[in-house]
Every structure is written in C-alpha cells, then in structure tokens.
Design a protein around this motif. Structure first.
Motif, PDB file in Angstrom:
ATOM      1  N   GLY A  49       0.857  -1.120  -0.035  1.00 34.40           N
ATOM      2  CA  GLY A  49      -0.089   0.109   0.050  1.00 34.40           C
ATOM      3  C   GLY A  49       0.836   1.418   0.176  1.00 34.40           C
ATOM      4  N   LYS A  50       2.157   1.171   0.236  1.00 36.76           N
ATOM      5  CA  LYS A  50       2.836   2.326   0.020  1.00 36.76           C
ATOM      6  C   LYS A  50       3.394   2.670  -1.006  1.00 36.76           C
ATOM      7  CE  LYS A  50       6.574   4.925   2.432  1.00 36.76           C
ATOM      8  NZ  LYS A  50       6.518   5.950   1.502  1.00 36.76           N
ATOM      9  N   THR A  51       3.357   4.000  -1.441  1.00 34.02           N
ATOM     10  CA  THR A  51       3.706   4.558  -2.807  1.00 34.02           C
ATOM     11  C   THR A  51       4.978   5.550  -2.676  1.00 34.02           C
ATOM     12  OG1 THR A  51       1.461   4.712  -3.306  1.00 34.02           O
ATOM     13  CG2 THR A  51       3.001   6.035  -4.761  1.00 34.02           C
ATOM     14  N   MET A 110       9.410  13.077  -3.000  1.00 38.52           N
ATOM     15  CA  MET A 110      10.087  13.299  -1.769  1.00 38.52           C
ATOM     16  C   MET A 110      11.019  12.181  -1.433  1.00 38.52           C
ATOM     17  SD  MET A 110       9.704  16.289  -0.777  1.00 38.52           S
ATOM     18  CE  MET A 110      10.591  16.078   0.923  1.00 38.52           C
ATOM     19  N   ASP A 111      10.150  11.016  -1.408  1.00 41.58           N
ATOM     20  CA  ASP A 111      11.075   9.687  -0.984  1.00 41.58           C
ATOM     21  C   ASP A 111      12.404   9.648  -1.635  1.00 41.58           C
ATOM     22  OD1 ASP A 111       8.911   9.296   0.596  1.00 41.58           O
ATOM     23  OD2 ASP A 111       8.015   7.760  -0.632  1.00 41.58           O
ATOM     24  N   LEU A 112      12.101   9.850  -3.028  1.00 42.49           N
ATOM     25  CA  LEU A 112      13.506   9.795  -3.934  1.00 42.49           C
ATOM     26  C   LEU A 112      14.500  10.804  -3.404  1.00 42.49           C
ATOM     27  CD1 LEU A 112      11.932   9.097  -7.241  1.00 42.49           C
ATOM     28  CD2 LEU A 112      13.167   7.382  -5.898  1.00 42.49           C
ATOM     29  N   SER A 113      14.029  12.002  -3.330  1.00 41.73           N
ATOM     30  CA  SER A 113      15.033  13.078  -2.979  1.00 41.73           C
ATOM     31  C   SER A 113      15.395  12.951  -1.496  1.00 41.73           C
ATOM     32  CB  SER A 113      14.163  14.435  -2.974  1.00 41.73           C
ATOM     33  OG  SER A 113      13.201  14.646  -2.133  1.00 41.73           O
TER      34      SER A 113
END
Length: 99
Positions: A3-5, A9-12
């Motif tokens: 369920g997590k996308t 922001m996660d990439l940075s």
C-alpha cells in the motif's frame, strides 16, 4: 510495505541520505532527472535505465471500440501511450520478493 507509494520526496530523501548534498539540491536533482526523462519521451525517444527497464512511447492507431453495456460502437482516436518494459534483473528481483 504493502500500500505504500514511492514519491518524489522519498526519492530526494534517499539521494540526500546517500549523497549528502542539501535537501534542496537533492530535490532539484530528482526533478532534473525526471524532467530529462519526460522530455525525451515527449520527443519520442526511449529511456533505458540499465538493470531497471525501458520506457518508450508507442503510437496506437484509430479503431472502433464498443460500449460493453449498450453495445454501441464508439470511435477511438489515434494516440500515443507510454509503455514500460522491465529488465530481466528487475523481473527476477520482484519475483524473489514474492517468496
């Protein structure tokens, strides 16, 4: 992690942790990479990322579709669609995650 996308922001944040540049520089770097990828795809080029996969644009011809509820025929106009073909390494990694 169901369920997590994964977001920009996660990439940075991942780049920030790995490289050690400022958060603003990392966010700008991620945006720049994504912009270069999308610009290439708009121009009709393929984007190949080794050990990950290939993004490409495919031209689809016009055709006649059918509304399944009413049976009415509807014309579907020609269009360009984005496709992704994962590499064998990526396929194997995802399959191993299912076990």
């Amino acid at each position: 992690m169901a369920g997590k996308t994964l977001t920009r922001m996660d990439l940075s944040e991942a780049v920030f942790r790995e490289v050690g540049l400022s958060r603003n520089e990392c966010a700008a770097m991620v945006e720049s990479v994504l912009q270069h990828m999308s610009d290439a795809l708009v121009e009709g080029e393929s984007v190949k990322i080794s050990s990950f996969g290939t993004f490409s644009v495919r031209e689809k011809a016009a055709r006649v579709g059918r509304n399944p509820k009413t049976g009415e025929e509807v014309p579907i106009h020609p269009r360009r669609v984005l496709t992704f073909r994962p590499s064998h390494l990526m396929k194997d990694r995802v399959a191993a995650g299912n076990k």
